[in-house]
Design a protein around this motif. Structure first.
Motif, short mmCIF file in Angstrom:
data_model
loop_
_atom_site.label_atom_id
_atom_site.label_comp_id
_atom_site.label_asym_id
_atom_site.label_seq_id
_atom_site.Cartn_x
_atom_site.Cartn_y
_atom_site.Cartn_z
N SER A 81 1.87 -15.71 21.43
CA SER A 81 0.44 -16.02 21.35
C SER A 81 0.15 -17.29 20.57
CB SER A 81 -0.32 -14.84 20.73
OG SER A 81 -0.05 -14.73 19.35
N ILE A 82 1.08 -17.72 19.69
CA ILE A 82 0.81 -18.92 18.89
C ILE A 82 1.50 -20.16 19.47
CG2 ILE A 82 0.57 -17.53 16.80
CD1 ILE A 82 3.32 -18.94 15.97
N ALA A 83 2.29 -20.00 20.52
CA ALA A 83 3.01 -21.15 21.09
C ALA A 83 2.02 -22.17 21.63
CB ALA A 83 3.95 -20.68 22.19
N ARG A 84 2.31 -23.44 21.44
CA ARG A 84 1.46 -24.53 21.95
C ARG A 84 2.18 -25.40 22.97
NH1 ARG A 84 -1.34 -26.94 16.42
NH2 ARG A 84 -2.72 -25.17 15.99
N ASP A 85 3.46 -25.63 22.75
CA ASP A 85 4.18 -26.58 23.60
C ASP A 85 5.23 -25.94 24.49
OD1 ASP A 85 2.80 -28.79 22.41
OD2 ASP A 85 4.11 -28.57 20.67
N SER A 86 6.10 -25.11 23.92
CA SER A 86 7.22 -24.61 24.71
C SER A 86 7.69 -23.25 24.22
CB SER A 86 8.39 -25.59 24.67
OG SER A 86 8.90 -25.70 23.35
N ILE A 87 8.16 -22.45 25.17
CA ILE A 87 8.86 -21.20 24.89
C ILE A 87 10.13 -21.23 25.73
CG2 ILE A 87 8.85 -18.68 25.05
CD1 ILE A 87 5.80 -18.76 24.86
N LEU A 111 3.42 -13.80 28.08
CA LEU A 111 4.10 -15.01 28.57
C LEU A 111 3.22 -15.78 29.55
CD1 LEU A 111 7.79 -13.81 29.13
CD2 LEU A 111 7.03 -15.66 27.63
N VAL A 112 2.65 -15.09 30.53
CA VAL A 112 1.87 -15.81 31.55
C VAL A 112 0.56 -16.34 30.97
CG1 VAL A 112 2.93 -14.49 33.41
CG2 VAL A 112 0.76 -13.72 32.46
N THR A 113 0.03 -15.65 29.96
CA THR A 113 -1.16 -16.18 29.28
C THR A 113 -0.83 -17.48 28.58
OG1 THR A 113 -2.08 -13.96 28.98
CG2 THR A 113 -2.91 -15.70 27.54
N ALA A 114 0.32 -17.53 27.94
CA ALA A 114 0.76 -18.78 27.31
C ALA A 114 0.96 -19.87 28.35
CB ALA A 114 2.06 -18.54 26.53
N ALA A 115 1.54 -19.51 29.49
CA ALA A 115 1.75 -20.50 30.56
C ALA A 115 0.42 -21.04 31.06
CB ALA A 115 2.54 -19.87 31.70
N ARG A 116 -0.57 -20.20 31.18
CA ARG A 116 -1.89 -20.64 31.63
C ARG A 116 -2.56 -21.55 30.61
NH1 ARG A 116 -3.46 -14.54 33.56
NH2 ARG A 116 -2.46 -14.60 35.62
N ARG A 117 -2.15 -21.43 29.34
CA ARG A 117 -2.69 -22.32 28.31
C ARG A 117 -1.99 -23.68 28.32
NH1 ARG A 117 -1.29 -21.16 23.63
NH2 ARG A 117 -0.14 -19.20 23.73
N PHE A 146 10.90 -11.12 38.95
CA PHE A 146 10.75 -12.55 38.70
C PHE A 146 9.42 -13.11 39.19
CE2 PHE A 146 15.62 -13.37 38.65
CZ PHE A 146 15.66 -13.05 37.31
N ASP A 147 8.93 -12.59 40.32
CA ASP A 147 7.70 -13.14 40.88
C ASP A 147 6.52 -13.01 39.93
OD1 ASP A 147 7.79 -10.31 41.28
OD2 ASP A 147 6.19 -10.48 42.77
N GLN A 148 6.55 -12.01 39.04
CA GLN A 148 5.43 -11.78 38.13
C GLN A 148 5.27 -12.91 37.12
OE1 GLN A 148 5.14 -7.80 36.45
NE2 GLN A 148 6.38 -6.96 38.09
N VAL A 149 6.36 -13.60 36.80
CA VAL A 149 6.24 -14.73 35.87
C VAL A 149 6.20 -16.06 36.63
CG1 VAL A 149 7.23 -13.56 33.89
CG2 VAL A 149 8.75 -14.71 35.50
N CYS A 194 5.57 -19.91 34.89
CA CYS A 194 6.83 -19.88 34.15
C CYS A 194 7.97 -20.34 35.06
CB CYS A 194 7.13 -18.47 33.64
SG CYS A 194 5.87 -17.77 32.55
N ARG A 195 9.01 -20.86 34.47
CA ARG A 195 10.20 -21.26 35.23
C ARG A 195 11.35 -20.30 34.92
NH1 ARG A 195 8.38 -26.80 33.68
NH2 ARG A 195 9.61 -26.52 31.76
#
Length: 485
Positions: free
Chosen positions: A330-336, A353-359, A384-387, A392-393
């Motif tokens: 939730s605090i990630a800004r650039d990369s996970i 994870l996908v919320t972070a990707a949308r950000r 895998f399709d869910q991310v 996400c990659r």
């Protein structure tokens, strides 16, 4: 009586089946914490007469014992105490890393029961050859006490080499304790346990129980921790079991890969407390003698690394790793960046994870191209399709199987240890991980993952959707079983 049985046995069998199924279904409905698990077990029980109840007795009983585990495993001494020596302050974290990492520290203080401590050092052991050699050297140099806890300890050349080193340490007066998981101890036959006991070693197995009159290990509630603590001053932790397949010396070019770590500093005291509590739970022995006492090392100055020992498992630490990871995402800004051999996160982690990707956070997930657990790999593929559909990659790492569990966020925060991102590690296993707040280390973990990505194969939605329907259906059915794979 025989005439009655011969005439009415179908009716008696049906009534008996219904009675057993009813009892099992009531138990499942009353004891499961998740509605999906309860519905699934009730369905299995009623749709498969006798067999469903038997499956529940074998697999479901592992979950039933959780309350017993909690009652027996008391909180470790010194856990959850604010203001511990060497604890890094929120102000120091804010000043060096920013307010968002201070917030993550606060979350960790509340869910992990151990503090983020400064003054530590951590070295990466990048191969099995390197890790086992360092462990053997540390055992040979031990002067007072050694405790080893592991999931798998094979009776192979590497296992025997470390076992002989431990027996030699015991012979020169070092106090030694060895704890092996009851399931992991059976990965090789005969077990290394007998060899150690023949050498006079105090050794025990974790959570080996009697089922239906037979001494069999439960399939769940395993210790998946890998810990070696030497003299209370140095520790080895990570994802590496003790097996010759992780060494080039014995496996050659087919060697599996993994990552382990050597740790010094105040956090070693917390790692020892985890291993000592597991030993007490398994053996009944409290390691309170003077030989086991630890005087935490003084901080290594301003360059010391801030680290936290994160113990999780189906006791008072249930879902600790899960909660901390959600907070970190939730605090990630650039990369996970995530590297895991078994990537089967639940809906909550996928949403984080996908919320972070949308950000706009770049998310890379690396899993092996060739997995040692085929059924798990197929269940992973079904998810895998869910991310992927949310940005996400996913990458398939080529080459030999890689068992490493590595995670880094924004080149600042890293999370390494024994936890996989699957239901077992997140809810059923006892795990030990390290939260590391230090830019150099986090960037090193990122570089290790990036090096794998450089030769990895990307997974695409088109590839997943282009597979024949029967294969996709089979993968999906296996995915339904993922909590127990």
């Amino acid at each position: 009586m025989w005439e009655i049985l011969s005439s009415y046995w179908p009716h008696i069998l049906a009534i008996l089946s219904l009675a057993i199924a009813t009892v099992a279904a009531i138990h499942a409905a009353m004891t499961k914490d998740e509605v999906r698990a309860a519905i699934g077990w009730v369905g299995v029980i009623f749709l498969s007469p006798f067999i469903g109840a038997l499956i529940y007795a074998v697999a479901g009983v592992n979950r039933m014992r959780r309350a017993s585990i909690v009652s027996q495993r008391k909180p470790e001494p010194g856990a959850d105490i604010a203001g511990e020596p060497f604890e890094i302050s929120e102000e120091a974290v804010t000043r060096t890393f920013g307010r968002r990492f201070a917030a993550l520290k606060t979350l960790g203080d509340k869910v992990a029961r151990r503090r983020l401590k400064t003054g530590n050092a951590i070295a990466t052991l990048r191969t099995g050859d390197e890790a086992y050699a360092a462990m053997a050297e540390a055992i040979a140099g031990a002067r007072h006490a050694i405790i080893l806890e592991t999931y798998i300890f094979d009776r192979d050349p590497i296992g025997l080499r470390l076992a002989d080193a431990l027996i030699a340490a015991l012979g020169r007066g070092v106090a030694v304790r060895v704890l092996i998981d009851a399931v992991g101890a059976r990965y090789s036959v005969p077990s290394i346990v007998g060899y150690l006991r023949e050498g006079g070693m105090p050794v025990d197995v974790f959570n080996g129980n009697i089922i239906m009159g037979l001494r069999l290990p439960y399939a769940n509630l395993r210790t998946h921790r890998k810990l070696l603590i030497i003299d209370g001053q140095a520790a080895f932790a990570g994802g590496m079991n003790i097996r010759q397949g992780f060494t080039r010396e014995f496996a050659g070019d087919a060697t599996a890969r993994d990552t382990h770590f050597r740790i010094t500093g105040p956090v070693v005291e917390d790692l020892f407390a985890v291993a000592a509590e597991d030993w007490r739970f398994a053996s009944g022995e409290d390691l309170s003698d003077e030989v086991w006492s630890i005087a935490p090392q003084a901080p290594a100055g301003e360059t010391g690394v801030a680290m936290r020992a994160v113990a999780s498992g189906p006791d008072a630490s249930l879902e600790t790793n899960h909660r901390l990871l959600i907070g970190a995402f939730s605090i990630a800004r650039d990369s996970i960046r995530i590297m895991s051999p078994y990537f089967l996160p639940d809906r909550e982690l996928i949403s984080a994870l996908v919320t972070a990707a949308r950000r706009g956070v770049e998310i890379d997930i690396v899993v092996p191209e060739v997995n040692n657990l085929v059924l798990v790999d197929r269940a992973m593929r079904a998810q895998f399709d869910q991310v992927l559909k949310d940005g996400c990659r996913v990458w398939r790492a080529t080459g030999p199987f890689d068992h490493s569990k590595l995670l880094a966020i924004d080149g600042v925060w890293a999370y390494v240890g024994s936890s996989n991102l699957d239901p077992r590690s997140l809810r059923l296993n006892f795990e030990i991980d390290l939260e590391v707040l230090e830019a150099d280390f986090a960037r090193d973990i990122e570089a290790r993952i990036d090096a794998v990505i450089a030769s990895a194969r990307p997974v695409t939605l088109a590839e997943l959707q282009g597979r024949p329907l029967p294969i996709r259906l089979l993968d999906r059915l296996l995915w339904l079983c993922s909590p127990y794979l």
